[in-house]
Design an enzyme around this catalytic site. Structure first.
Site, mmCIF file in Angstrom:
data_model
loop_
_atom_site.group_PDB
_atom_site.id
_atom_site.type_symbol
_atom_site.label_atom_id
_atom_site.label_comp_id
_atom_site.label_asym_id
_atom_site.label_seq_id
_atom_site.Cartn_x
_atom_site.Cartn_y
_atom_site.Cartn_z
ATOM 1 N N SER A 69 -21.671 -24.241 -71.986
ATOM 2 C CA SER A 69 -21.111 -24.989 -70.860
ATOM 3 C C SER A 69 -21.569 -26.439 -70.850
ATOM 4 C CB SER A 69 -21.492 -24.317 -69.542
ATOM 5 O OG SER A 69 -22.888 -24.149 -69.477
ATOM 6 N N HIS A 74 -14.807 -23.898 -74.452
ATOM 7 C CA HIS A 74 -15.445 -23.647 -73.159
ATOM 8 C C HIS A 74 -14.446 -23.019 -72.188
ATOM 9 C CE1 HIS A 74 -17.567 -25.396 -69.382
ATOM 10 N NE2 HIS A 74 -17.930 -24.157 -69.603
ATOM 11 N N GLU A 82 -11.679 -25.852 -72.377
ATOM 12 C CA GLU A 82 -12.064 -27.174 -72.884
ATOM 13 C C GLU A 82 -12.378 -27.004 -74.361
ATOM 14 O OE1 GLU A 82 -15.538 -28.322 -70.527
ATOM 15 O OE2 GLU A 82 -14.671 -30.284 -70.198
ATOM 16 N N ASN A 134 -18.198 -29.871 -66.517
ATOM 17 C CA ASN A 134 -19.480 -29.802 -65.818
ATOM 18 C C ASN A 134 -20.100 -31.158 -65.528
ATOM 19 O OD1 ASN A 134 -19.790 -27.089 -65.186
ATOM 20 N ND2 ASN A 134 -20.178 -26.618 -67.337
HETATM 21 N N1 CAA Z 1 -12.223 -10.961 -63.260
HETATM 22 C C1 CAA Z 1 -10.910 -10.761 -63.422
HETATM 23 N N2 CAA Z 1 -9.984 -11.040 -62.468
HETATM 24 C C2 CAA Z 1 -10.424 -11.498 -61.295
HETATM 25 C C3 CAA Z 1 -11.806 -11.720 -61.041
HETATM 26 C C4 CAA Z 1 -12.718 -11.429 -62.091
HETATM 27 N N3 CAA Z 1 -14.041 -11.620 -61.962
HETATM 28 N N4 CAA Z 1 -11.930 -12.193 -59.778
HETATM 29 C C5 CAA Z 1 -10.700 -12.269 -59.263
HETATM 30 N N5 CAA Z 1 -9.787 -11.848 -60.172
HETATM 31 C C6 CAA Z 1 -8.329 -11.818 -60.013
HETATM 32 C C7 CAA Z 1 -7.889 -10.825 -58.978
HETATM 33 O O1 CAA Z 1 -7.680 -9.551 -59.555
HETATM 34 C C8 CAA Z 1 -6.582 -11.435 -58.494
HETATM 35 O O2 CAA Z 1 -5.573 -11.148 -59.444
HETATM 36 P P1 CAA Z 1 -4.002 -11.164 -59.039
HETATM 37 O O3 CAA Z 1 -3.715 -12.485 -58.387
HETATM 38 O O4 CAA Z 1 -3.354 -11.010 -60.359
HETATM 39 O O5 CAA Z 1 -3.823 -10.030 -58.111
HETATM 40 C C9 CAA Z 1 -6.846 -12.941 -58.565
HETATM 41 O O6 CAA Z 1 -7.931 -13.094 -59.494
HETATM 42 C C10 CAA Z 1 -7.226 -13.514 -57.226
HETATM 43 O O7 CAA Z 1 -8.333 -12.784 -56.749
HETATM 44 P P2 CAA Z 1 -8.624 -12.487 -55.203
HETATM 45 O O8 CAA Z 1 -7.323 -12.438 -54.470
HETATM 46 O O9 CAA Z 1 -9.529 -11.308 -55.145
HETATM 47 O O10 CAA Z 1 -9.522 -13.695 -54.747
HETATM 48 P P3 CAA Z 1 -9.226 -15.226 -54.645
HETATM 49 O O11 CAA Z 1 -7.790 -15.519 -54.394
HETATM 50 O O12 CAA Z 1 -10.267 -15.741 -53.746
HETATM 51 O O13 CAA Z 1 -9.517 -15.751 -56.142
HETATM 52 C C11 CAA Z 1 -10.974 -16.733 -57.686
HETATM 53 C C12 CAA Z 1 -10.742 -15.561 -56.760
HETATM 54 C C13 CAA Z 1 -9.902 -16.746 -58.808
HETATM 55 C C14 CAA Z 1 -12.336 -16.537 -58.323
HETATM 56 C C15 CAA Z 1 -10.868 -18.079 -56.869
HETATM 57 O O14 CAA Z 1 -11.731 -18.003 -55.751
HETATM 58 C C16 CAA Z 1 -11.215 -19.299 -57.651
HETATM 59 O O15 CAA Z 1 -10.389 -19.831 -58.383
HETATM 60 N N6 CAA Z 1 -12.456 -19.783 -57.508
HETATM 61 C C17 CAA Z 1 -12.941 -20.948 -58.225
HETATM 62 C C18 CAA Z 1 -13.365 -20.514 -59.599
HETATM 63 C C19 CAA Z 1 -13.868 -21.657 -60.405
HETATM 64 O O16 CAA Z 1 -13.982 -22.798 -59.963
HETATM 65 N N7 CAA Z 1 -14.213 -21.361 -61.650
HETATM 66 C C20 CAA Z 1 -14.824 -22.323 -62.531
HETATM 67 C C21 CAA Z 1 -16.305 -22.149 -62.451
HETATM 68 S S1 CAA Z 1 -17.109 -23.314 -63.457
HETATM 69 C C22 CAA Z 1 -17.116 -22.644 -64.966
HETATM 70 O O17 CAA Z 1 -16.734 -21.538 -65.217
HETATM 71 C C23 CAA Z 1 -17.655 -23.544 -65.995
HETATM 72 C C24 CAA Z 1 -19.092 -23.523 -66.199
HETATM 73 O O18 CAA Z 1 -19.488 -23.839 -67.294
HETATM 74 C C25 CAA Z 1 -20.086 -23.270 -65.140
#
Ligand code: CAA
Length: 283
Positions: A119, A140, A152, A190
């Site tokens: 990351s 990434h 990425e 990041n």
């Molecule tokens: N694995 C697989 N699928 C998942 C999941 C997981 N852990 N969590 C949620 N989902 C799926 C659900 O099954 C649902 O699917 P459908 O739409 O097909 O039915 C969909 O995602 C939406 O889930 P929910 O309705 O339960 O919840 P939500 O609408 O709140 O979405 C979320 C959850 C997608 C996590 C959303 O909150 C989100 O986009 N959050 C931000 C995530 C983000 O910013 N990620 C980047 C992090 S930084 C990174 O990764 C880089 C790094 O280096 C640190």
């Protein structure tokens, strides 16, 4: 070069997600970790995700079984001796990554591309542990991998154009969107996300608002799907701290200093969702 078979190293949250999307795209996948129990846990998460897709009638039960059958278990890096691509998603430690890449350089065929899901660690430094830096690249993925569209793609100093092209094409086959970036600390994602999360932690630390208020402002005011403190818990506070330290060390600029509250939580073992407690508590 066409990728047919690949190894994913690390069966945790990121590695299992990467293995899932690769197997769903038709690739033959080896899921590797240090212990079979860890590989089993990763496969359990994949099965659960696929089962949810069956319930939602997005895939059939037979398709689910076919995806699972394309994933083989591995606890030996030697199994990478006939793969076209390795995607490493092990722990964020330069020493460990350099050791893994040096071993992979000996084990894998000459044509094999070695990618890392780091990351924030420098791709160029990981590549320098091998005799094929032109075939080392950053891929990434974002968490949760099955949901997030972005990958990425990070060019190290020596990454060859044809290697970049192969990885860009392969990423498109995963129904993800590749975005090209160069090798600087934190890349783009990041470099921008973590200082925002760190600032949210300072805002809490200085008593500007409650954690709930900070998250609500960013959710409702900026249309972020999660508030920054909830997101920090979701990513893992140890990971957030590690990335801030990488930015701080990499640029030598105090604007990236990690918030003392973040350090305190990590020292306490409050790592977010995975440990049951971070800024919030989890069942
Ligand atoms: N694995 C697989 N699928 C998942 C999941 C997981 N852990 N969590 C949620 N989902 C799926 C659900 O099954 C649902 O699917 P459908 O739409 O097909 O039915 C969909 O995602 C939406 O889930 P929910 O309705 O339960 O919840 P939500 O609408 O709140 O979405 C979320 C959850 C997608 C996590 C959303 O909150 C989100 O986009 N959050 C931000 C995530 C983000 O910013 N990620 C980047 C992090 S930084 C990174 O990764 C880089 C790094 O280096 C640190």
């Amino acid at each position: 070069m066409t990728v047919k078979k690949l190894m994913v190293i690390g069966a945790g949250q990121m590695g299992s997600g990467i293995a899932q999307v690769c197997a769903q795209a038709g690739y033959e996948v080896l899921l590797n970790d240090l212990k079979d129990e860890l590989v089993g846990r990763g496969l359990g998460v994949i099965e659960k995700n696929l089962f949810r897709q069956v319930q939602k009638e997005r895939i059939t039960s037979q398709e689910k079984d076919e995806v699972i059958s394309r994933i083989s278990r591995s606890t030996d890096l030697q199994d990478a001796n006939d793969v076209d691509l390795v995607i490493e998603a092990a722990v964020e430690s330069m020493d460990i990554k350099r050791k893994i890449f040096a071993q992979l350089d000996e084990i894998t065929p000459e044509h094999t591309i070695l990618a890392t899901n780091t990351s924030s660690l420098p791709i160029t430094e990981i590549a320098a542990a091998t005799k094929r830096p032109e075939k080392v690249i950053g891929m990434h993925f974002m968490n949760p991998v099955p949901v997030m569209k972005l990958v990425e793609i990070i060019r190290g100093l020596a990454t060859a154009d044809e290697v970049y092209q192969t990885i860009e094409d392969m990423t498109n086959t995963l129904a993800k969107v590749p975005v090209e970036v160069n090798d600087f600390p934190g890349f783009v994602s990041n470099r921008i996300l973590m200082p925002m999360i760190n600032e949210a932690i300072y805002t809490l630390y200085e008593g500007v608002a409650t954690k709930e208020a900070i998250d609500e402002v960013m959710k409702l005011g900026m249309n972020h799907p999660m508030g920054p403190l909830t997101l920090a818990d979701f990513i893992g506070l140890d990971t957030c701290l590690y990335i801030m330290e990488t930015l701080h060390d990499g640029f030598g600029d105090d604007k990236y200093r990690p918030c003392p509250l973040l350090r305190k939580y990590v020292k306490a073992g409050w790592l977010g969702k995975k440990s049951g407690r971070g800024f919030y508590t989890y069942e």
